[in-house]
Design a protein around this motif. Structure first.
Motif, short mmCIF file in Angstrom:
data_model
loop_
_atom_site.label_atom_id
_atom_site.label_comp_id
_atom_site.label_asym_id
_atom_site.label_seq_id
_atom_site.Cartn_x
_atom_site.Cartn_y
_atom_site.Cartn_z
N GLY A 156 5.85 -7.36 14.10
CA GLY A 156 7.66 -7.36 14.32
C GLY A 156 8.02 -6.57 14.87
N GLU A 157 9.21 -5.66 14.95
CA GLU A 157 9.68 -4.88 15.39
C GLU A 157 9.00 -3.49 14.57
OE1 GLU A 157 12.27 -4.61 17.19
OE2 GLU A 157 12.18 -6.46 17.79
N PRO A 158 9.15 -2.24 15.71
CA PRO A 158 8.30 -0.75 15.18
C PRO A 158 9.16 -0.41 13.31
CG PRO A 158 9.11 -1.07 17.24
CD PRO A 158 9.48 -2.42 16.47
N ALA A 159 8.30 -0.36 12.96
CA ALA A 159 9.32 0.28 11.17
C ALA A 159 9.42 1.68 11.11
CB ALA A 159 7.31 0.44 10.81
N ARG A 160 10.78 1.34 11.03
CA ARG A 160 12.11 2.48 10.73
C ARG A 160 11.14 3.45 9.19
NH1 ARG A 160 14.34 -1.89 12.33
NH2 ARG A 160 15.45 -1.72 14.46
N LEU B 90 8.46 4.30 5.09
CA LEU B 90 7.59 5.38 4.76
C LEU B 90 7.89 6.16 5.81
CD1 LEU B 90 3.93 3.31 3.84
CD2 LEU B 90 5.81 4.61 2.38
N GLY B 91 8.85 5.56 6.83
CA GLY B 91 8.68 7.01 7.46
C GLY B 91 7.96 7.08 8.36
N LEU B 92 6.96 6.31 8.60
CA LEU B 92 6.36 5.98 10.35
C LEU B 92 6.82 5.74 11.68
CD1 LEU B 92 3.55 4.36 7.58
CD2 LEU B 92 2.93 6.33 9.27
N GLU B 93 7.30 6.63 12.21
CA GLU B 93 7.84 6.56 12.97
C GLU B 93 7.10 5.79 14.58
OE1 GLU B 93 11.11 6.84 13.51
OE2 GLU B 93 10.90 7.68 12.04
N GLY B 94 7.45 4.95 14.74
CA GLY B 94 6.78 3.72 15.45
C GLY B 94 5.47 3.17 15.72
N ALA B 95 5.54 2.84 14.21
CA ALA B 95 4.60 1.70 13.62
C ALA B 95 5.03 0.22 13.70
CB ALA B 95 4.63 1.69 11.47
N ARG B 96 3.55 -0.49 13.83
CA ARG B 96 3.59 -1.82 14.13
C ARG B 96 3.60 -2.27 12.64
NH1 ARG B 96 -0.83 -3.03 17.98
NH2 ARG B 96 -1.53 -1.08 16.91
N ALA B 97 4.38 -3.92 12.13
CA ALA B 97 4.64 -4.01 10.78
C ALA B 97 3.99 -5.34 11.28
CB ALA B 97 6.22 -4.15 11.18
N LEU B 98 3.21 -5.49 10.45
CA LEU B 98 2.85 -6.73 9.99
C LEU B 98 2.91 -7.92 8.67
CD1 LEU B 98 -0.88 -7.61 10.98
CD2 LEU B 98 0.24 -8.76 8.36
N SER B 99 3.86 -8.26 8.99
CA SER B 99 3.94 -9.43 7.66
C SER B 99 2.82 -10.56 7.61
CB SER B 99 5.33 -10.24 7.80
OG SER B 99 5.48 -11.28 6.55
N ILE B 100 2.45 -10.06 6.11
CA ILE B 100 1.23 -10.89 6.38
C ILE B 100 1.37 -11.97 5.43
CG2 ILE B 100 0.77 -10.24 3.32
CD1 ILE B 100 -1.90 -10.00 3.99
N GLU B 101 2.63 -12.54 5.44
CA GLU B 101 3.03 -14.19 5.30
C GLU B 101 3.03 -14.94 6.26
OE1 GLU B 101 4.47 -14.89 2.06
OE2 GLU B 101 5.29 -13.23 1.38
N GLY B 102 2.82 -14.57 7.32
CA GLY B 102 2.42 -15.35 8.32
C GLY B 102 1.01 -15.62 8.51
N TYR B 103 0.30 -15.70 7.93
CA TYR B 103 -1.17 -15.89 7.94
C TYR B 103 -1.69 -16.31 6.88
CZ TYR B 103 -0.72 -12.79 11.73
OH TYR B 103 -0.71 -12.78 12.94
N ARG B 104 -0.55 -16.46 5.88
CA ARG B 104 -1.00 -17.59 4.47
C ARG B 104 -1.50 -19.38 5.05
NH1 ARG B 104 -0.06 -15.63 -0.40
NH2 ARG B 104 -0.11 -17.53 -1.01
N GLU B 105 -2.10 -19.65 4.67
CA GLU B 105 -3.32 -21.02 4.90
C GLU B 105 -1.90 -21.65 6.03
OE1 GLU B 105 -7.66 -23.31 5.54
OE2 GLU B 105 -6.31 -22.59 3.59
N ALA B 106 -1.20 -21.41 5.22
CA ALA B 106 -0.25 -23.59 5.90
C ALA B 106 0.47 -23.04 7.04
CB ALA B 106 0.49 -23.58 4.19
N ALA B 107 0.78 -21.33 6.68
CA ALA B 107 2.12 -21.12 7.87
C ALA B 107 1.36 -20.53 8.93
CB ALA B 107 3.60 -20.15 7.35
N GLY B 108 -0.07 -19.98 8.66
CA GLY B 108 -1.16 -19.47 9.98
C GLY B 108 -1.18 -20.13 11.02
N ARG B 109 -0.58 -20.01 12.41
CA ARG B 109 -0.33 -21.20 13.83
C ARG B 109 -0.77 -20.29 15.24
NH1 ARG B 109 2.08 -24.80 10.45
NH2 ARG B 109 4.49 -23.93 10.78
N GLY B 110 -1.07 -18.64 14.87
CA GLY B 110 -2.26 -17.95 15.07
C GLY B 110 -0.66 -17.46 16.49
N ALA B 111 0.17 -16.99 15.06
CA ALA B 111 2.02 -16.22 15.49
C ALA B 111 1.53 -14.95 16.51
CB ALA B 111 3.15 -16.39 14.93
N ASP B 112 2.35 -13.90 16.75
CA ASP B 112 1.98 -12.79 17.23
C ASP B 112 2.54 -12.27 15.93
OD1 ASP B 112 2.64 -10.12 17.92
OD2 ASP B 112 3.75 -10.13 19.06
N PRO B 113 1.30 -11.19 15.05
CA PRO B 113 1.88 -11.21 13.41
C PRO B 113 2.56 -9.39 14.14
CG PRO B 113 -0.48 -9.63 14.83
CD PRO B 113 0.28 -11.02 15.52
#
Length: 215
Positions: A211-215, A186-209
Motif C-alpha cells: 500500500g502507501e509508504p508507512a509513516r 513505528l517511524g519507519l520513513e519510506g517503508a512499504r506496508a503489507l496488509s496480510i488481510e489481503g492474503y487470507r486464502e478467500a481474499a488472496g487473488r494476486g493483488a499488489d501487496p
C-alpha cells in the motif's frame, strides 16, 4: 543482503491462513506487516526466520555468501526471551557471546536505549517497558543484516519509541533490512506496508501487496 519471499502460504491447525504472498527487500529497505490478531503476522515472521515451514512457496536470500538466512537475522518476538535472574548487561553479554561478531558493548547498547542506569539490575526487577528495551538492545550487540520485529514498540513510552525509530533508521542507513509486524506507527520513513488481510486464502487473488509508504 536481499530477501525474497515467493508465493508463500501458511497453514495452522489444518487451515490456510494466508496464501500467494510475495515480496522482495533490498539493502536499506523496510516492510511493515499489518492485520488483525490471528491474521498471520507472527506466522509470516516465523516462516522468514526458518522456524515454521511454509505450506507453499519459498524464502531465499541473495548476497549473503556462505551464510544461511537464520545466520543473517535477529528476531525480537512477543516474548522478550530474557533470563530474569541475570542483569540487563549479563543478558546482552550472553547474546553477544552466543552469536559472535560483536558490535557494541552491552553497556553501550543499553545506553542507546536509555538504560545505562539499569545495566547491573536483574531483569526480573525491571518494568515491562524496560525489559522490552533490553530485548531491543540485543539487536546492537551482534551484527545481523535482517531484523524481524514482532510488535517491537509494545510497552514502550513515547521517548523509547523514538529511540527505537532511531535504531531502525541507523540500521537501514547501514544497509540493513527491517520486517516489522505492528499495530502502530513505528517511524519507519519510506517503508512499504503489507496488509496480510489481503492474503487470507478467500481474499488472496494476486493483488499488489504494497500500500502507501508507512509513516
Amino acid at each position: 543482503m536481499r530477501l525474497i519471499a515467493e508465493n508463500l502460504a501458511c497453514r495452522r491447525s489444518g487451515r490456510r491462513i494466508f496464501a500467494r504472498l510475495s515480496f522482495a527487500l533490498g539493502p536499506g529497505e523496510a516492510l511493515t506487516v499489518t492485520g488483525r490478531n490471528g491474521a498471520g503476522k507472527s506466522s509470516l515472521l516465523a516462516i522468514l526466520a526458518g522456524r515454521l515451514r511454509p505450506d507453499a512457496g519459498a524464502v531465499r536470500a541473495e548476497d549473503v555468501g556462505e551464510r544461511t538466512i537464520p545466520e543473517c537475522l535477529h528476531v525480537v518476538g512477543h516474548r522478550d526471551g530474557l533470563k530474569g535472574a541475570l542483569t540487563a548487561e549479563e543478558n546482552l553479554a550472553f547474546a553477544r557471546d552466543l552469536l559472535g561478531d560483536p558490535d557494541l558493548a552491552p553497556r553501550a547498547a543499553l545506553a542507546r536505549l536509555g538504560l545505562a542506569h539499569a545495566a547491573a539490575l536483574p531483569v526480573a526487577y525491571l518494568s515491562a517497558g524496560q525489559r522490552r528495551r533490553v530485548a531491543l538492545a540485543r539487536l546492537l550487540v551482534c551484527r545481523r543484516p535482517l531484523w524481524l520485529l514482532d510488535e517491537p514498540a509494545a510497552a514502550l513510552d513515547a521517548a523509547s519509541q523514538g529511540a527505537l525509530a532511531a535504531l531502525m533508521g541507523a540500521h537501514r542507513a547501514a544497509g540493513g533490512l527491517v520486517v516489522a509486524a505492528t499495530h502502530q506507527a513505528l517511524g519507519l520513513e519510506g517503508a512499504r506496508a503489507l496488509s496480510i488481510e489481503g492474503y487470507r486464502e478467500a481474499a488472496g487473488r494476486g493483488a499488489d501487496p504494497f500500500g502507501e509508504p508507512a509513516r
